[in-house]
Design a protein around this motif. Structure first.
Motif, short mmCIF file in Angstrom:
data_model
loop_
_atom_site.label_atom_id
_atom_site.label_comp_id
_atom_site.label_asym_id
_atom_site.label_seq_id
_atom_site.Cartn_x
_atom_site.Cartn_y
_atom_site.Cartn_z
N VAL A 124 -34.94 -7.82 -22.07
CA VAL A 124 -35.67 -8.60 -21.10
C VAL A 124 -34.72 -9.67 -20.96
CG1 VAL A 124 -37.31 -10.76 -21.35
CG2 VAL A 124 -37.89 -8.64 -22.75
N VAL A 125 -34.93 -9.79 -19.31
CA VAL A 125 -34.10 -10.91 -18.70
C VAL A 125 -35.23 -11.89 -18.26
CG1 VAL A 125 -32.94 -11.30 -16.71
CG2 VAL A 125 -32.90 -9.02 -17.70
N LEU A 126 -34.96 -13.18 -18.57
CA LEU A 126 -35.75 -14.31 -18.46
C LEU A 126 -35.18 -15.30 -17.49
CD1 LEU A 126 -36.50 -15.24 -22.01
CD2 LEU A 126 -37.78 -13.94 -20.74
N ALA A 127 -36.06 -15.44 -16.52
CA ALA A 127 -35.58 -16.58 -15.27
C ALA A 127 -35.59 -17.86 -15.95
CB ALA A 127 -36.31 -16.48 -13.90
N SER A 128 -34.39 -18.58 -16.30
CA SER A 128 -34.44 -19.96 -16.45
C SER A 128 -33.92 -20.75 -15.28
CB SER A 128 -33.32 -20.15 -17.54
OG SER A 128 -33.20 -21.45 -17.97
N SER A 129 -33.27 -21.87 -15.13
CA SER A 129 -33.09 -22.56 -14.27
C SER A 129 -31.96 -23.54 -14.70
CB SER A 129 -34.42 -23.18 -13.67
OG SER A 129 -34.04 -24.10 -12.49
N ASN A 130 -31.26 -24.05 -13.22
CA ASN A 130 -30.18 -25.23 -13.40
C ASN A 130 -31.13 -26.50 -13.88
OD1 ASN A 130 -30.62 -26.90 -10.63
ND2 ASN A 130 -31.30 -24.79 -10.24
N HIS A 131 -32.51 -26.58 -13.65
CA HIS A 131 -33.22 -27.75 -14.07
C HIS A 131 -33.41 -27.86 -15.57
CE1 HIS A 131 -33.69 -28.60 -9.95
NE2 HIS A 131 -34.17 -27.33 -9.64
N ALA A 132 -32.89 -26.88 -16.46
CA ALA A 132 -32.94 -27.00 -17.67
C ALA A 132 -31.90 -27.89 -18.19
CB ALA A 132 -32.82 -25.57 -18.30
N VAL A 133 -30.73 -28.06 -17.32
CA VAL A 133 -29.59 -28.94 -17.39
C VAL A 133 -29.34 -29.93 -16.48
CG1 VAL A 133 -28.33 -27.40 -19.15
CG2 VAL A 133 -28.11 -27.20 -16.84
N GLY A 134 -30.54 -30.12 -15.75
CA GLY A 134 -30.40 -30.87 -14.39
C GLY A 134 -30.00 -32.31 -14.59
N PRO A 165 -20.27 -25.10 -18.55
CA PRO A 165 -20.55 -23.72 -19.28
C PRO A 165 -21.82 -23.24 -19.22
CG PRO A 165 -19.00 -25.21 -20.65
CD PRO A 165 -19.73 -26.09 -19.39
N ALA A 166 -22.16 -21.90 -19.33
CA ALA A 166 -23.49 -21.56 -19.06
C ALA A 166 -24.33 -21.98 -20.15
CB ALA A 166 -23.36 -20.06 -19.09
N ASP A 167 -23.76 -21.94 -21.48
CA ASP A 167 -24.56 -22.22 -22.60
C ASP A 167 -24.56 -23.87 -22.83
OD1 ASP A 167 -22.08 -22.44 -23.46
OD2 ASP A 167 -22.20 -21.38 -25.15
N SER A 168 -24.26 -24.59 -21.90
CA SER A 168 -24.44 -26.12 -22.07
C SER A 168 -25.79 -26.62 -22.85
CB SER A 168 -24.14 -27.06 -20.98
OG SER A 168 -22.78 -26.69 -20.30
N SER A 169 -25.72 -27.42 -23.60
CA SER A 169 -27.04 -27.79 -24.13
C SER A 169 -28.14 -28.34 -23.30
CB SER A 169 -27.18 -28.84 -25.22
OG SER A 169 -26.23 -29.73 -24.96
N PRO A 170 -29.31 -28.34 -23.11
CA PRO A 170 -30.18 -28.85 -22.26
C PRO A 170 -30.34 -30.16 -22.10
CG PRO A 170 -31.22 -27.22 -23.89
CD PRO A 170 -30.02 -27.54 -24.34
N ARG A 171 -30.50 -30.42 -20.78
CA ARG A 171 -30.74 -31.85 -20.32
C ARG A 171 -31.64 -31.79 -19.22
NH1 ARG A 171 -27.17 -35.77 -20.98
NH2 ARG A 171 -28.50 -37.25 -20.12
N PRO A 172 -32.99 -31.35 -19.24
CA PRO A 172 -33.80 -31.16 -18.39
C PRO A 172 -34.22 -32.22 -17.48
CG PRO A 172 -35.13 -31.23 -20.59
CD PRO A 172 -33.52 -31.19 -20.83
N ASP A 173 -34.51 -32.12 -16.14
CA ASP A 173 -34.74 -33.01 -15.47
C ASP A 173 -36.40 -33.49 -15.20
OD1 ASP A 173 -35.24 -30.96 -13.57
OD2 ASP A 173 -33.22 -30.96 -12.49
N THR A 174 -37.20 -32.43 -15.49
CA THR A 174 -38.58 -32.43 -15.14
C THR A 174 -39.43 -31.86 -16.34
OG1 THR A 174 -38.18 -30.62 -13.75
CG2 THR A 174 -38.46 -32.61 -12.60
N TYR A 175 -40.44 -31.84 -15.99
CA TYR A 175 -41.31 -30.92 -16.96
C TYR A 175 -41.17 -29.28 -16.89
CZ TYR A 175 -44.68 -35.06 -17.90
OH TYR A 175 -45.03 -36.13 -18.34
N TYR A 176 -40.76 -29.21 -15.44
CA TYR A 176 -40.33 -27.97 -15.16
C TYR A 176 -38.91 -27.40 -15.93
CZ TYR A 176 -38.16 -24.13 -12.42
OH TYR A 176 -37.45 -22.92 -11.91
#
Length: 266
Positions: free
Chosen positions: A108-118, A131-142
């Motif tokens: 499975v390939v899941l579309a995540s987003s830069n906004h998970a770490v926005g 880094p690609a696996d930087s811990s989340p810092r989301p910017d929105t509900y999205y």
């Protein structure tokens, strides 16, 4: 030997439409799913059109039947109300993964987003990029929903052995629209190269990769993608003369400035 069958959710969306011709191969059948109308198959095109929602367990169970791999692009692609984001992006992704698990879909390939770490500052990227696996810092509900998508992917890999690749997609359009895009752009051709690498990787695992081209002004690290065979051939710098402005403070750009639940970023 039978053809490989790849299910693509969100096939009528922007990225889904860009990927359809780029993922086509003589030995591959693309099963295209969306709630919106999808262009019918052209002569000689090996596609199967499925109308259905990622939130519908029965529809997803049927769509996952005899599928070799799943590319999950479906969902709300902008900010929205918490109720809508929860229903479509979070619960919908759980429905997709559960259907894939029950059907024995191995990859499975899941579309995540830069906004998970926005809310990561551009300046914290360092010489090799963020880094690609930087811990989340989301910017929105999205952005929260994409962090959850990654967590669900991790769970389904660890508990069920599913091969899961999460792509933190930057800006996937034909061309970048602003200065931020000169750093975050993922060309459609590079997006297809990244998806092909995720579909072909030899060793099953769980990965978070940046979905970004090798841009001259890049601020993220592409090493994790290169490790599975993704090699970008494109650079947004050729569009530099078409855009103006300054690079925002945060990776998420305008998404960091809007009210939660508001549909469109500034």
């Amino acid at each position: 030997m039978s053809n490989e069958r790849v299910l693509v959710t969100g096939a009528a969306g922007i990225v889904g439409r860009l990927m359809r011709p780029r993922l086509a191969r003589p030995d591959r059948v693309l099963r295209l799913l969306d709630v919106q109308p999808i262009e019918p198959a052209a002569p000689g095109e090996q596609v199967e059109i499925v109308t259905g929602s990622i939130t519908d367990p029965a529809a997803m169970a049927a769509a996952c039947h005899e599928v070799d791999a799943l590319i999950h692009l479906g969902g709300i692609s902008r900010e929205g109300s918490w109720a809508d984001i929860l229903d479509v992006n979070i619960d919908g992704t759980h429905t997709v993964l559960e259907a894939a698990r029950a059907a024995g879909v191995p990859r499975v390939v899941l579309a995540s987003s830069n906004h998970a770490v926005g809310f990561r500052r551009v300046g914290e990227a360092g010489p090799d990029g963020l880094p690609a696996d930087s811990s989340p810092r989301p910017d929105t509900y999205y952005g929260v929903s994409k962090a959850v998508v990654e967590a669900l992917g991790s769970l389904y890999h660890s508990r069920f052995g599913m091969d899961v690749t999460c792509l933190r997609i930057g800006t996937c359009f034909e061309r970048p629209a602003d200065v931020r895009g000169l750093s975050t752009w993922l060309s459609p051709d590079d997006c297809a190269r990244l998806l092909e690498a995720a579909l072909a990787v030899a060793e099953p695992g769980y990965r978070v990769l940046w979905g970004v081209s090798a841009n001259t002004r890049g601020i993220v690290s592409l090493r994790a993608g290169e490790a599975i065979g993704y090699h970008s051939r494109d650079d947004a710098e050729r569009f530099a003369g078409e855009v103006s402005g300054t690079l925002p403070e945060y990776l998420g750009g305008g998404f960091c400035e809007i009210e939660l639940g508001r549909a469109d970023p500034l």
